[in-house]
Write a protein that holds these residues in place. Structure first.
Motif, PDB file in Angstrom:
ATOM      1  N   GLY A  74      -0.154   3.129   3.682  1.00  0.00           N
ATOM      2  CA  GLY A  74       0.411   2.251   4.718  1.00  0.00           C
ATOM      3  C   GLY A  74       0.380   2.795   6.138  1.00  0.00           C
ATOM      4  N   CYS A 102       0.843  -1.199   0.000  1.00  0.00           N
ATOM      5  CA  CYS A 102       0.000   0.000   0.000  1.00  0.00           C
ATOM      6  C   CYS A 102       0.878   1.249   0.000  1.00  0.00           C
ATOM      7  CB  CYS A 102      -0.898  -0.001   1.232  1.00  0.00           C
ATOM      8  SG  CYS A 102      -1.832   1.533   1.407  1.00  0.00           S
ATOM      9  N   CYS A 107      -4.800  -1.019  10.384  1.00  0.00           N
ATOM     10  CA  CYS A 107      -4.413  -1.939   9.302  1.00  0.00           C
ATOM     11  C   CYS A 107      -3.068  -2.601   9.632  1.00  0.00           C
ATOM     12  CB  CYS A 107      -4.329  -1.118   8.017  1.00  0.00           C
ATOM     13  SG  CYS A 107      -3.824  -2.039   6.585  1.00  0.00           S
ATOM     14  N   ARG A 166      -8.023   4.406  -2.248  1.00  0.00           N
ATOM     15  CA  ARG A 166      -8.305   5.326  -1.134  1.00  0.00           C
ATOM     16  C   ARG A 166      -9.093   6.489  -1.708  1.00  0.00           C
ATOM     17  NH1 ARG A 166      -3.958   8.175   0.346  1.00  0.00           N
ATOM     18  NH2 ARG A 166      -4.767   9.027   2.247  1.00  0.00           N
ATOM     19  N   CYS A 200      -2.727   3.629   8.046  1.00  0.00           N
ATOM     20  CA  CYS A 200      -3.989   3.553   8.803  1.00  0.00           C
ATOM     21  C   CYS A 200      -3.764   2.757  10.079  1.00  0.00           C
ATOM     22  CB  CYS A 200      -5.077   2.904   7.952  1.00  0.00           C
ATOM     23  SG  CYS A 200      -5.404   3.805   6.440  1.00  0.00           S
TER      24      CYS A 200
END
Ligand code: SF4
Length: 592
Positions: free
Chosen positions: A351, A348, A356, A423, A353
């Motif tokens: 990267g 991602c 996550c 996103r 969040c």
């Protein structure tokens, strides 16, 4: 050395799960002999036959305590027996002429699962016979699965096997106890198919991909059989479940079933294992019975541009079946259609969040390849599979990359369709969304999470409700369907913020900016920033010992704890209605 890569039952049935295709493409690109099988769809093909159902109905008839519903199903067994094979032919796209017949509600026995004629007409109109028939056939199979689960094998569900047993498994013992029981009818069927393939392929090593908890039991059942019948064949396990849940494994009993466990992207660990190079991210059991962790924290990987093209050879003869469980068109994409699955980039690009698994390689390591190479891979896969639809399984496809992709697809004049995760950021301008739609993008999904400004900041999503709404509008204006991932129960989230979040979602549905959504309950995982530093999101760990087998979710406490079951029900009920185009007039607080 010959390798057999296996997806054990059960996973999606409409298209191959991509892990074995990726690994096989890579191994073959290195000149190694590799083969693959999707035991999941092969099991379903063998189970949903007249002969197998006859056996199941005969066994069930000897039960003394059948529920009322199962007695009714047994009385209708002749209908199930004569219909199952035509249904499987229709769902597999082999006999579309049955669409008209199967789309009539009167064709089917009464079932509480079946919708009314009005609901069907609302969802599919008068002409959408094919999808309408697919929906009714799916509900017919679901009824059958309930019967099989309640009379024949408690572990069986349509797209997962023994998931409830493996979902939270701090210790291996409960699974070990199940694996010591005699084989069920489904186990026997699965092992018969597996045995045939092993005898044909004669592998030196069998690698099982375990993407979800619902694949673990069946993978180990097959491994147990291999150990018994072919003790010289080496066995390895890997996949998403292993990568997230089994990183702190300390109980060596699972090595009764496997020789090796490999972590994160499997290409390099597997290549080293096969060719005898220095092992990385590999666990095995020593002669003394101890777990040996070899270069477990190694960050070495094949560059994304060198992993080769996914190879579907060996899967194309499978009769993948289309399923439509919910009438929502966006939901149907997950279970309907033979999508070629591939990644545009690794990891991602954001990267950050806090919920996550950002510390794990599959999110953390962002790597791209030249766009020409990506579209070359698409063209190769289209030639192999004969299908031009792509599901890009990226965690979040970057807008700049999607722009290059759209331009390259159009430059090569390819006719394709595709969908992916994004996103909801401001780069998705009207112009970019239009370009994506022109190149074949039909749908996107993305996380809006908790639609509350304060919580979005705590999540560190890097978006605001306003930018998310703007990008969703741009997608909608370009004719691209949108699915929103939503979350409730985030630390410190209040009841009022939960209700306000639903109000935002209601507005997005009403304005036609999103077509589908799903609420996930927040779980604090040990690989996420919130799990590693709970104080950053206003939570505290509740201390627990590391479990000897699976570890992932962490218990926590937080101020403003709310009744999550109560709010979860209201959120789901409201969103279910919004997806059907209903309930916009009702005040959001009245759903709770
Ligand atoms: S939730 Fe999505 S956008 Fe956020 S870090 Fe994870 S993959 Fe990236």
């Amino acid at each position: 050395m010959k390798i057999l890569l296996v997806t054990p039952p059960l996973t999606q049935l409409n298209t191959p799960y991509p892990a074995t295709c990726h690994l096989m493409g890579f191994l073959r690109s290195k000149g190694l002999e590799a083969d693959q099988m999707d035991l999941s769809i092969e099991l379903i093909q063998a189970l949903f036959t007249r002969a197998k159902l006859e056996e199941i109905f005969q066994m069930a008839a000897s039960h003394t305590h059948l529920s009322k519903q199962n007695k009714i199903t047994l009385q209708q067994s002749n209908f199930f027996l004569r219909t199952i094979e035509p249904v499987m032919r229709f769902l597999g796209g082999k006999d579309s002429s049955l669409a008209q017949r199967f789309s009539e509600l009167d064709f089917w026995p009464q079932s509480k699962r079946f919708p009314s004629d009005e609901d069907l007409e609302w969802a599919f109109g008068l002409l959408g016979n094919h999808d309408r028939a697919t929906h009714l056939c799916t509900l017919f199979l679901k009824d059958l699965c309930d019967f099989i689960q309640q009379t024949t094998d408690a572990h069986f569900e349509l797209i997962r096997y023994a998931e409830s047993l493996c979902l939270r498994l701090p210790e291996f013992d409960p699974l070990q106890a199940e694996l010591q029981k005699p084989h069920s009818l489904i186990d026997k069927l699965m092992l018969d198919i597996f045995e045939k393939r092993v005898n044909e392929c004669k592998p030196d090593m069998v690698c099982f991909s375990i993407p979800f908890p619902g694949n673990l039991y069946s993978g180990l059942r097959c491994a147990q059989w291999l150990r018994d019948k072919h003790p010289t064949i080496k066995i390895a396990l890997g996949g998403g479940y292993v990568n997230t849940e089994l990183r702190s494994l300390s109980d060596p009993t699972i090595f009764d079933y496997t020789d090796y466990i490999l972590y994160d992207d499997g290409e390099l660990p597997l290549l080293r294992l096969i060719t005898g190079g220095e092992m990385i991210r590999t666990l095995y059991r020593s002669e003394e019975g101890e777990i040996v962790r070899v270069n477990f924290n190694s960050k070495e990987n094949m560059p994304f541009s060198e992993i080769g093209t996914p190879d579907y050879d060996g899967l194309l003869q499978n009769n993948y079946i289309n399923l439509i469980e919910l009438t929502n068109p966006m939901h149907a994409l997950w279970s309907n259609g033979r999508w070629n699955k591939m990644m545009l980039a690794h990891g991602c690009y954001w990267g950050k969040c806090t919920f996550c698994d950002g510390s794990l390689d599959y999110i953390h390591r962002f790597e791209q390849a030249p766009i020409g190479l990506i579209v070359d891979r698409m063209e190769t896969i289209m030639q192999q599979t004969g299908q031009s639809g792509f599901h890009f399984v990226d965690e979040a496809a970057p807008p700049a990359l999607l722009r290059k992709l759209a331009e390259e697809i159009m430059r090569r004049k390819l006719t394709v369709s595709y969908w992916t995760n994004v996103r909801f950021e401001k780069s998705f301008s009207p112009e970019l969304c239009y370009l994506m739609a022109q190149s074949g993008c039909i749908a996107i999904s993305g996380g809006l999470e908790v639609a509350s400004p304060r919580i979005l900041q705590l999540i560190n999503k890097g978006i605001t409700i306003e930018t998310a709404r703007e990008s969703m509008k741009n997608f909608a204006d370009a004719g691209i369907m949108t699915h929103a991932y939503l979350m409730y129960g985030f630390p410190t989230e209040t009841a009022q913020e939960t209700i306000d979040s639903l109000e935002v979602v209601r507005g997005l549905f009403e304005e036609g900016y999103i077509q589908s959504a799903f609420w996930h309950r927040y779980a604090m995982t040990m690989h996420s920033p919130s799990g590693l530093h709970p104080e950053c999101v206003g939570a505290k760990h509740i201390p627990i010992e590391t479990s000897p087998f699976a570890n992932n979710e962490i218990p926590f406490s937080t101020p403003h704890e709310i009744d999550l079951e109560y709010y979860g029900k209201g959120l789901n009920l409201a969103t279910y209605n919004y997806m059907q185009g209903a309930g916009y007039d009702k005040k959001v607080k009245d759903w709770f």
